[in-house]
Design an enzyme around this catalytic site. Sequence first.
Site, PDB file in Angstrom:
ATOM      1  N   ASP A 141       0.853  -1.201   0.000  1.00 55.85           N
ATOM      2  CA  ASP A 141       0.000   0.000   0.000  1.00 55.85           C
ATOM      3  C   ASP A 141       0.881   1.240   0.000  1.00 55.85           C
ATOM      4  O   ASP A 141       2.094   1.156   0.170  1.00 55.85           O
ATOM      5  CB  ASP A 141      -0.915  -0.020   1.242  1.00 55.85           C
ATOM      6  CG  ASP A 141      -2.149   0.846   1.040  1.00 55.85           C
ATOM      7  OD1 ASP A 141      -2.303   1.469  -0.035  1.00 55.85           O
ATOM      8  OD2 ASP A 141      -2.979   0.913   1.964  1.00 55.85           O
ATOM      9  N   HIS A 196     -10.061  -2.383  -7.456  1.00 56.68           N
ATOM     10  CA  HIS A 196     -10.024  -1.286  -6.474  1.00 56.68           C
ATOM     11  C   HIS A 196      -9.343  -0.031  -7.027  1.00 56.68           C
ATOM     12  O   HIS A 196      -9.925   1.049  -7.005  1.00 56.68           O
ATOM     13  CB  HIS A 196      -9.330  -1.785  -5.203  1.00 56.68           C
ATOM     14  CG  HIS A 196      -9.191  -0.754  -4.120  1.00 56.68           C
ATOM     15  ND1 HIS A 196     -10.274  -0.055  -3.618  1.00 56.68           N
ATOM     16  CD2 HIS A 196      -8.096  -0.302  -3.438  1.00 56.68           C
ATOM     17  CE1 HIS A 196      -9.854   0.775  -2.668  1.00 56.68           C
ATOM     18  NE2 HIS A 196      -8.539   0.646  -2.541  1.00 56.68           N
TER      19      HIS A 196
HETATM   20 FE1  N7H Z   1      -7.379   1.749  -1.106  1.00 53.38          FE
HETATM   21  N1  N7H Z   1      -5.121  -2.297   0.259  1.00 53.38           N
HETATM   22  O1  N7H Z   1      -4.246  -1.983   1.058  1.00 53.38           O
HETATM   23  O2  N7H Z   1      -5.356  -3.429  -0.089  1.00 53.38           O
HETATM   24  N2  N7H Z   1      -5.721   0.751  -1.731  1.00 53.38           N
HETATM   25  N3  N7H Z   1      -7.666   0.362   0.351  1.00 53.38           N
HETATM   26  N4  N7H Z   1      -8.921   2.845  -0.336  1.00 53.38           N
HETATM   27  N5  N7H Z   1      -6.951   3.235  -2.379  1.00 53.38           N
HETATM   28  C1  N7H Z   1      -4.883   1.153  -2.734  1.00 53.38           C
HETATM   29  O3  N7H Z   1      -1.791   2.548  -5.176  1.00 53.38           O
HETATM   30  C2  N7H Z   1      -7.006  -0.829   0.520  1.00 53.38           C
HETATM   31  C3  N7H Z   1      -9.728   2.508   0.699  1.00 53.38           C
HETATM   32  C4  N7H Z   1      -7.664   4.429  -2.499  1.00 53.38           C
HETATM   33  O4  N7H Z   1      -3.880   6.433  -7.073  1.00 53.38           O
HETATM   34  C5  N7H Z   1      -3.920   0.141  -2.983  1.00 53.38           C
HETATM   35  O5  N7H Z   1      -0.999   3.077  -3.198  1.00 53.38           O
HETATM   36  C6  N7H Z   1      -7.627  -1.589   1.585  1.00 53.38           C
HETATM   37  C7  N7H Z   1     -10.770   3.498   0.871  1.00 53.38           C
HETATM   38  C8  N7H Z   1      -7.006   5.291  -3.458  1.00 53.38           C
HETATM   39  O6  N7H Z   1      -4.083   4.647  -8.319  1.00 53.38           O
HETATM   40  C9  N7H Z   1      -4.157  -0.874  -2.105  1.00 53.38           C
HETATM   41  C10 N7H Z   1      -8.656  -0.818   2.062  1.00 53.38           C
HETATM   42  C11 N7H Z   1     -10.560   4.440  -0.112  1.00 53.38           C
HETATM   43  C12 N7H Z   1      -5.896   4.588  -3.914  1.00 53.38           C
HETATM   44  C13 N7H Z   1      -5.294  -0.474  -1.285  1.00 53.38           C
HETATM   45  C14 N7H Z   1      -8.668   0.398   1.277  1.00 53.38           C
HETATM   46  C15 N7H Z   1      -9.384   4.026  -0.844  1.00 53.38           C
HETATM   47  C16 N7H Z   1      -5.898   3.309  -3.220  1.00 53.38           C
HETATM   48  C17 N7H Z   1      -2.814   0.154  -4.046  1.00 53.38           C
HETATM   49  C18 N7H Z   1      -9.614  -1.071   3.169  1.00 53.38           C
HETATM   50  C19 N7H Z   1     -11.342   5.679  -0.420  1.00 53.38           C
HETATM   51  C20 N7H Z   1      -4.865   5.072  -4.909  1.00 53.38           C
HETATM   52  C21 N7H Z   1      -1.605   0.844  -3.533  1.00 53.38           C
HETATM   53  C22 N7H Z   1      -9.418  -1.915   4.128  1.00 53.38           C
HETATM   54  C23 N7H Z   1     -12.641   5.751  -0.483  1.00 53.38           C
HETATM   55  C24 N7H Z   1      -5.263   4.695  -6.317  1.00 53.38           C
HETATM   56  C25 N7H Z   1      -1.464   2.262  -4.023  1.00 53.38           C
HETATM   57  C26 N7H Z   1      -4.324   5.303  -7.320  1.00 53.38           C
HETATM   58  C27 N7H Z   1      -4.946   2.327  -3.408  1.00 53.38           C
HETATM   59  C28 N7H Z   1      -5.855  -1.188  -0.225  1.00 53.38           C
HETATM   60  C29 N7H Z   1      -9.571   1.396   1.508  1.00 53.38           C
HETATM   61  C30 N7H Z   1      -8.834   4.738  -1.880  1.00 53.38           C
HETATM   62  C31 N7H Z   1      -3.335  -2.177  -2.058  1.00 53.38           C
HETATM   63  C32 N7H Z   1      -7.285  -2.966   2.093  1.00 53.38           C
HETATM   64  C33 N7H Z   1     -11.872   3.488   1.932  1.00 53.38           C
HETATM   65  C34 N7H Z   1      -7.473   6.674  -3.884  1.00 53.38           C
END
Ligand code: N7H
Length: 484
Positions: A190, A338
């Site tokens: 992440d 996602h």
């Molecule tokens: Fe997400 N994860 O850790 O598995 N997220 N996220 N997220 N997320 C991203 O690109 C995850 C949540 C965003 O710029 C990655 O840095 C998990 C919420 C946004 O291309 C991974 C949960 C919201 C991005 C995860 C969770 C977001 C993003 C890829 C909940 C907003 C950037 C790593 C438990 C409403 C997208 C990365 C971009 C990326 C995970 C929640 C948003 C692996 C497990 C609630 C904007």
Amino acid sequence: MVQQMLPRLDLNEIQGDLLIGMQKNAQLFIFFKITETAAFKARTKEFVVSRMTSARIARERDRRVYERRSRQEAKTEAWLGLNLGFTKEGLTQLLGPGRPRLDPAFERGADHSETIAALNDPPPSKWVRDFLSDRIDGVFLIAGPDSWFVSYHANGLRERFGSAIKIVYSEMGTTRPGAHYGHEHFGYLDGISQPGIRGLTRVSDPVHHPNEGLPGQDLLWPGEFVFGYPGQDPEDPYDEGRPPEMAVPWMRNGSYMVFRRLEQKVPEFRRFVREKAARLGMDPELLGARMFGRWKSGAPLELAPLRDNAALGADEDRNNDFEFGDDPFQRKCPYAAHIRKVYPRDDTSNEAEVQRHRIIRAGIPFGPEVETGETTTRHSRGLMFVCYQTSIERQFEFIQRRYSNNPDFVGGKTRPGGGAVTPGFDPIIGQAPDNGARQMDEPYPNYPAGNRRTTLEMPGQFVVLTAAGYFFVPSITALRTVLT
Ligand code: N7H
């Protein structure tokens, strides 16, 4: 773009977690109620203001970490990070009932029935009970190299405040141990992609890519995340737009923080992926990657559609350098994955509009590692999700509601042979009304060609909201003057 046109950010005034991120292997969230307002104000002035971690301090610490790493030194500094935000009730406590009204979503609050209905969130009756045991006026974020260090400093702070506050709920977030460092509990790296900030983020190739920080990292105007600066132009992804409106001048250098305690059902998620992959006749690692849009290493499907590539995942010059527009039939990455849902990049007809729905993320995992033999979740674990923005409604809520929870987004796509596509829910954070079942289109890749139609049926949530709050994170001067 010439240097003089860049906004000059007042880094001494802005709290460090929001633009830079505090250095944290552990972070304690202390949600508190103000019980003696005058004493709270006095203690804050006396002990907190001078210890606040500003964006300048956070940036300086980042620089030192970076230098250490380039010299391959392993040492971690014992830096204390301290930030502070207030709910609407907290502002009323500090300023009185006649105080100015801020953003409508902030004034509504995360636990309001309209917010719950709009986001398809589980009702507060299903949240962590202690979180709701009393009114929450504010939150201290206390960050450091390990949980012992953080607890030690948190105890000091508690003693200073004495009976001026009542702690309603507190919880420690920690990064995962050893090789899992930087990965969240499902196992995915992440913190790769964040918006670049004009006037702050270094442009790595000013000649060929003046609008990017690292390759693929679009630069945005800081007013999207901090008050008092130009925001994005709604018509053009690069031009300077108007600064976001402030109800009062002291909002300058402040921001809104959204907090969500998101429990992750890790053993259930793993079993689900294994079983569905077997049924679809595909590698479970590939199915998992198609739900996220990245492999566990961080390598994006757009650049590694069939196989993980650890070197690509670890390379910050390459791991975010992609768009979705050249993958028109979701052959490499499903529309609902996602990262494709939450930041569709060039995948809609209006990229300027997409850039108005960005957030800066600053969360940290919580809870223990999965135990051997833990085949259904026995210990609460997940992500203390935190994000910053200047409009909760246009940024966080829009992403959750109009992208992740909306099976029709992204719209207007067709099958290779014709016919409309319904992409389905974001399989990670998408929520259907009344906790209903969800689907995601095309878990099985038609790459490089093919037209096999598959749908992933998801009867339950793997990510469950168990507490939430909306906070205003003021500038350090506002904290020293108007608010105290
Ligand atoms: Fe997400 N994860 O850790 O598995 N997220 N996220 N997220 N997320 C991203 O690109 C995850 C949540 C965003 O710029 C990655 O840095 C998990 C919420 C946004 O291309 C991974 C949960 C919201 C991005 C995860 C969770 C977001 C993003 C890829 C909940 C907003 C950037 C790593 C438990 C409403 C997208 C990365 C971009 C990326 C995970 C929640 C948003 C692996 C497990 C609630 C904007």
